[in-house]
Design a protein around this motif. Sequence first.
Motif, short mmCIF file in Angstrom:
data_model
loop_
_atom_site.label_atom_id
_atom_site.label_comp_id
_atom_site.label_asym_id
_atom_site.label_seq_id
_atom_site.Cartn_x
_atom_site.Cartn_y
_atom_site.Cartn_z
N ALA A 23 -12.11 12.63 -21.79
CA ALA A 23 -11.12 11.87 -21.04
C ALA A 23 -10.70 10.62 -21.81
N ILE A 24 -11.64 9.94 -22.43
CA ILE A 24 -11.33 8.75 -23.23
C ILE A 24 -10.47 9.14 -24.42
N GLU A 25 -10.82 10.25 -25.07
CA GLU A 25 -10.04 10.71 -26.21
C GLU A 25 -8.60 11.05 -25.79
N THR A 26 -8.45 11.71 -24.66
CA THR A 26 -7.11 12.07 -24.18
C THR A 26 -6.29 10.83 -23.89
N ARG A 27 -6.88 9.85 -23.23
CA ARG A 27 -6.17 8.60 -22.93
C ARG A 27 -5.79 7.87 -24.21
N SER A 28 -6.70 7.84 -25.17
CA SER A 28 -6.44 7.19 -26.45
C SER A 28 -5.29 7.86 -27.17
N ASN A 29 -5.31 9.19 -27.23
CA ASN A 29 -4.24 9.93 -27.90
C ASN A 29 -2.89 9.70 -27.22
N THR A 30 -2.89 9.68 -25.90
CA THR A 30 -1.65 9.45 -25.15
C THR A 30 -1.10 8.07 -25.46
N ALA A 31 -1.97 7.06 -25.49
CA ALA A 31 -1.53 5.70 -25.78
C ALA A 31 -1.00 5.59 -27.21
N LEU A 32 -1.66 6.23 -28.16
CA LEU A 32 -1.19 6.20 -29.56
C LEU A 32 0.17 6.88 -29.70
N GLU A 33 0.35 8.00 -29.04
CA GLU A 33 1.63 8.70 -29.10
C GLU A 33 2.74 7.88 -28.45
N ARG A 34 2.44 7.23 -27.33
CA ARG A 34 3.42 6.40 -26.64
C ARG A 34 3.82 5.21 -27.52
N ALA A 35 2.84 4.58 -28.16
CA ALA A 35 3.12 3.44 -29.03
C ALA A 35 3.98 3.87 -30.22
N ALA A 36 3.64 5.00 -30.82
CA ALA A 36 4.42 5.48 -31.96
C ALA A 36 5.85 5.79 -31.54
N HIS A 37 6.03 6.35 -30.36
CA HIS A 37 7.35 6.69 -29.85
C HIS A 37 8.17 5.43 -29.58
N GLN A 38 7.52 4.38 -29.10
CA GLN A 38 8.23 3.15 -28.76
C GLN A 38 8.56 2.33 -29.99
N GLU A 39 7.77 2.41 -31.05
CA GLU A 39 8.01 1.62 -32.25
C GLU A 39 9.29 2.04 -32.96
N LYS A 40 9.55 3.32 -33.03
CA LYS A 40 10.71 3.81 -33.77
C LYS A 40 12.03 3.31 -33.17
N PRO A 41 12.28 3.50 -31.87
CA PRO A 41 13.54 2.99 -31.32
C PRO A 41 13.68 1.47 -31.46
N LEU A 42 12.59 0.75 -31.34
CA LEU A 42 12.64 -0.70 -31.49
C LEU A 42 13.09 -1.06 -32.89
N THR A 43 12.56 -0.39 -33.90
CA THR A 43 12.93 -0.65 -35.28
C THR A 43 14.41 -0.34 -35.50
N GLU A 44 14.88 0.78 -34.98
CA GLU A 44 16.29 1.14 -35.12
C GLU A 44 17.20 0.12 -34.45
N ARG A 45 16.79 -0.37 -33.27
CA ARG A 45 17.58 -1.39 -32.58
C ARG A 45 17.62 -2.67 -33.39
N ASP A 46 16.47 -3.05 -33.96
CA ASP A 46 16.41 -4.28 -34.76
C ASP A 46 17.33 -4.19 -35.97
N ILE A 47 17.33 -3.05 -36.63
CA ILE A 47 18.19 -2.86 -37.80
C ILE A 47 19.65 -2.92 -37.39
N ALA A 48 20.00 -2.24 -36.30
CA ALA A 48 21.39 -2.25 -35.83
C ALA A 48 21.83 -3.67 -35.46
N ALA A 49 20.95 -4.42 -34.83
CA ALA A 49 21.28 -5.80 -34.45
C ALA A 49 21.45 -6.67 -35.68
#
Length: 68
Positions: A23-49
């Motif tokens: 259960a801990i591993e699953t939660r950790s993996n989910t959080a890592l995937e969510r963070a990786a997914h959120q970082e990319k759009p933020l970077t693209e927005r920053d570059i566009a801005a």
Amino acid sequence: MRRLWQGDDHEIIDPADRLVARAIETRSNTALERAAHQEKPLTERDIAAAIARRSAGVEDCGPGDNHQ
């Protein structure tokens, strides 16, 4: 998927704790995937801005600068 333990390490975990460990591993993996997914759009927005600011002739601020 990233594993918190590798190969035979699974056998080291007490059988009573394996469900909790999974259960801990699953939660950790989910959080890592969510963070990786959120970082990319933020970077693209920053570059566009930054491109938009540069096109408008606005000077970019460096880290720690507070020009507005």
